[in-house]
Design a protein around this motif. Structure first.
Motif, PDB file in Angstrom:
ATOM      1  N   SER A   1       0.834  -1.218   0.000  1.00  0.00           N
ATOM      2  CA  SER A   1       0.000   0.000   0.000  1.00  0.00           C
ATOM      3  C   SER A   1       0.860   1.255   0.000  1.00  0.00           C
ATOM      4  O   SER A   1       0.525   2.249  -0.660  1.00  0.00           O
ATOM      5  CB  SER A   1      -0.930   0.003   1.211  1.00  0.00           C
ATOM      6  OG  SER A   1      -1.870  -1.043   1.133  1.00  0.00           O
TER       7      SER A   1
ATOM      8  N   PHE B   1      -6.137   9.553  -4.581  1.00  0.00           N
ATOM      9  CA  PHE B   1      -5.935   8.117  -4.382  1.00  0.00           C
ATOM     10  C   PHE B   1      -4.692   7.827  -3.535  1.00  0.00           C
ATOM     11  O   PHE B   1      -4.601   6.777  -2.909  1.00  0.00           O
ATOM     12  CB  PHE B   1      -5.828   7.401  -5.728  1.00  0.00           C
ATOM     13  CG  PHE B   1      -7.136   7.226  -6.436  1.00  0.00           C
ATOM     14  CD1 PHE B   1      -8.316   7.088  -5.722  1.00  0.00           C
ATOM     15  CD2 PHE B   1      -7.188   7.202  -7.823  1.00  0.00           C
ATOM     16  CE1 PHE B   1      -9.530   6.935  -6.373  1.00  0.00           C
ATOM     17  CE2 PHE B   1      -8.392   7.047  -8.482  1.00  0.00           C
ATOM     18  CZ  PHE B   1      -9.575   6.913  -7.761  1.00  0.00           C
TER      19      PHE B   1
ATOM     20  N   ASN C   1      -5.906   7.542  -0.081  1.00  0.00           N
ATOM     21  CA  ASN C   1      -6.654   6.290   0.036  1.00  0.00           C
ATOM     22  C   ASN C   1      -5.708   5.103   0.221  1.00  0.00           C
ATOM     23  O   ASN C   1      -5.947   4.216   1.041  1.00  0.00           O
ATOM     24  CB  ASN C   1      -7.516   6.068  -1.211  1.00  0.00           C
ATOM     25  CG  ASN C   1      -8.781   6.891  -1.201  1.00  0.00           C
ATOM     26  OD1 ASN C   1      -8.724   8.117  -1.222  1.00  0.00           O
ATOM     27  ND2 ASN C   1      -9.919   6.234  -1.171  1.00  0.00           N
TER      28      ASN C   1
ATOM     29  N   SER D   1      -5.234   2.703   3.544  1.00  0.00           N
ATOM     30  CA  SER D   1      -5.350   1.256   3.340  1.00  0.00           C
ATOM     31  C   SER D   1      -4.148   0.505   3.883  1.00  0.00           C
ATOM     32  O   SER D   1      -4.245  -0.694   4.176  1.00  0.00           O
ATOM     33  CB  SER D   1      -5.507   0.945   1.846  1.00  0.00           C
ATOM     34  OG  SER D   1      -6.702   1.488   1.345  1.00  0.00           O
TER      35      SER D   1
ATOM     36  N   ILE E   1     -10.196  -1.275   4.355  1.00  0.00           N
ATOM     37  CA  ILE E   1     -11.170  -0.282   3.885  1.00  0.00           C
ATOM     38  C   ILE E   1     -12.073  -0.910   2.835  1.00  0.00           C
ATOM     39  O   ILE E   1     -11.603  -1.528   1.874  1.00  0.00           O
ATOM     40  CB  ILE E   1     -10.441   0.942   3.277  1.00  0.00           C
ATOM     41  CG1 ILE E   1      -9.472   1.548   4.291  1.00  0.00           C
ATOM     42  CG2 ILE E   1     -11.457   1.983   2.819  1.00  0.00           C
ATOM     43  CD1 ILE E   1     -10.124   2.099   5.522  1.00  0.00           C
TER      44      ILE E   1
ATOM     45  N   GLU F   1     -16.134   2.926   1.865  1.00  0.00           N
ATOM     46  CA  GLU F   1     -15.272   3.760   2.701  1.00  0.00           C
ATOM     47  C   GLU F   1     -14.208   4.478   1.864  1.00  0.00           C
ATOM     48  O   GLU F   1     -13.843   5.605   2.165  1.00  0.00           O
ATOM     49  CB  GLU F   1     -14.618   2.908   3.790  1.00  0.00           C
ATOM     50  CG  GLU F   1     -15.586   2.494   4.888  1.00  0.00           C
ATOM     51  CD  GLU F   1     -14.970   1.530   5.875  1.00  0.00           C
ATOM     52  OE1 GLU F   1     -15.368   1.572   7.065  1.00  0.00           O
ATOM     53  OE2 GLU F   1     -14.099   0.729   5.465  1.00  0.00           O
ATOM     54  N   HIS F   2     -13.734   3.815   0.817  1.00  0.00           N
ATOM     55  CA  HIS F   2     -12.814   4.483  -0.109  1.00  0.00           C
ATOM     56  C   HIS F   2     -13.481   5.702  -0.747  1.00  0.00           C
ATOM     57  O   HIS F   2     -12.855   6.756  -0.917  1.00  0.00           O
ATOM     58  CB  HIS F   2     -12.353   3.513  -1.203  1.00  0.00           C
ATOM     59  CG  HIS F   2     -11.156   2.700  -0.829  1.00  0.00           C
ATOM     60  ND1 HIS F   2      -9.906   3.266  -0.639  1.00  0.00           N
ATOM     61  CD2 HIS F   2     -11.001   1.370  -0.618  1.00  0.00           C
ATOM     62  CE1 HIS F   2      -9.044   2.311  -0.325  1.00  0.00           C
ATOM     63  NE2 HIS F   2      -9.685   1.161  -0.302  1.00  0.00           N
TER      64      HIS F   2
END
Length: 354
Positions: free
Chosen positions: A53, A255, A258, A262, A267, A271-272
């Motif tokens: 991630s 992103f 995000n 994560s 997630i 939720e994203h």
């Protein structure tokens, strides 16, 4: 329009890199002192992140900057080489980082493009166009993403409720309305009726208590007319490419966070969507921040907006977020700026034409 080089150099001065850095460090230390949940064990949590991630977050940063470089080349009809476009974007981001968000790096961008061999009128037009496209992404994209967030965009934060009450939502919609009005007026002035815009501007500044700015209003009106001429006759491909690049840039920007969240929490897809939507609110808040690069404002609101997803990892994630999205441009700017000054002002004759 005449640009005062001395004033621009004051804005670009790499020594100013320490101002937002020190502010950021002070805010982080204050957060550490005031938050009882922040301790040695909490800070060790940075190693609990998913490596994949984190790599994805770094990839989104790279994609965002690559999008900026690509867009400035397309906007300027490839006047800039890839190398010169990278210099322009790095210095543009650096200028935005060392100035209050409400000011931004637009004036510096015009100066940089002009020194890269683009006539002043075109430099102004290109800078205005990118600003309008960025604002229109927010104006047009916000209602769509808010619809999909289904009312969960404003965080349920006790701190925000105590300090702002319901004014956060009010602030967002007021700011959104102002951005919509400003973007619409600028788009109409630049693409549709620049002379009508100048006429209205002069009428407005003919009011007695605004007359002292009438000369500046006249100059600005002339600049709008000159900038408008640059985009007449552009084909559909030109507009589709730069609009697509703008959407790509902003999606990559959002992103990245995000991906960071994560790295510490599982997630869901919805939720994203909520995280993506809340960044729109944060963007508006940070845009009206009086501090360089929204230092302090960004860190405070990050905790209020995303604590429900991160809980004990909120603090370390906020540090990583700023380390990924803000501080690199201070460092890169301090490295690139002296080289750019030498290239443009002292080796200009030796450099091949773009």
């Amino acid at each position: 329009m005449k640009i005062d080089n001395r004033e621009v150099f004051k804005t670009l001065n790499p020594n100013k890199v320490w101002v937002p850095v020190l502010i950021g460090i002070a805010i982080v230390l204050l957060m550490f002192y005031m938050d009882p949940t922040v301790n040695v064990q909490t800070l060790r949590g940075v190693f609990d992140a998913s490596a994949w991630s984190l790599l994805l977050a770094v990839l989104f940063i790279f994609l965002r900057d690559a999008g900026y470089v690509f867009r400035i080349r397309e906007v300027t009809d490839k006047h800039l080489t890839w190398g010169r476009a990278i210099f322009v974007i790095v210095l543009w981001e650096f200028a935005s980082a060392v100035t209050p968000s409400i000011v931004g790096g637009t004036a510096v961008a015009v100066f940089i493009l002009n020194k890269e061999g683009i006539p002043l009128g075109k430099a102004l037009a290109f800078t205005m166009l990118t600003a309008i496209l960025d604002n229109l992404f927010f104006v047009l994209g916000a209602p769509i993403i808010l619809f999909f967030a289904k009312g969960f965009i404003f965080p349920d934060s006790r701190v925000l409720e105590m300090r702002l009450g319901n004014s956060l939502e009010y602030l967002f919609w007021v700011s959104y309305s102002l951005y919509t009005l400003y973007s619409t007026l600028m788009a109409l002035a630049l693409f549709y009726r620049p002379r009508v815009f100048k006429w209205l501007l002069l009428k407005l500044f003919s009011i007695r208590w605004l007359k002292k700015w009438k000369y500046q209003a006249n100059t600005y009106g002339d600049q709008i007319i000159q900038a408008s001429k640059e985009f007449r006759g552009k084909n559909l491909k030109y507009w589709l490419v730069i609009i697509g690049a703008t959407v790509f840039i902003w999606c990559s920007r959002y992103f990245m966070l995000n991906a960071l969240i994560s790295a510490y929490a599982g997630i869901s897809f919805f939720e994203h969507v909520v995280i993506f939507a809340r960044q729109i609110i944060m963007w508006i808040v940070m845009m009206i921040s009086p501090t360089p690069g929204s230092s302090g404002t960004a860190e405070f609101f990050f905790a209020q907006f995303f604590n429900e997803f991160l809980t004990g990892y909120t603090f370390v994630t906020s540090i990583l977020w700023r380390m990924f999205s803000y501080y690199p441009y201070l460092l890169l700017g301090a490295i690139f700026l002296p080289r750019w000054i030498r290239q443009v002002f002292f080796r200009k004759k030796d450099r091949p034409a773009s």
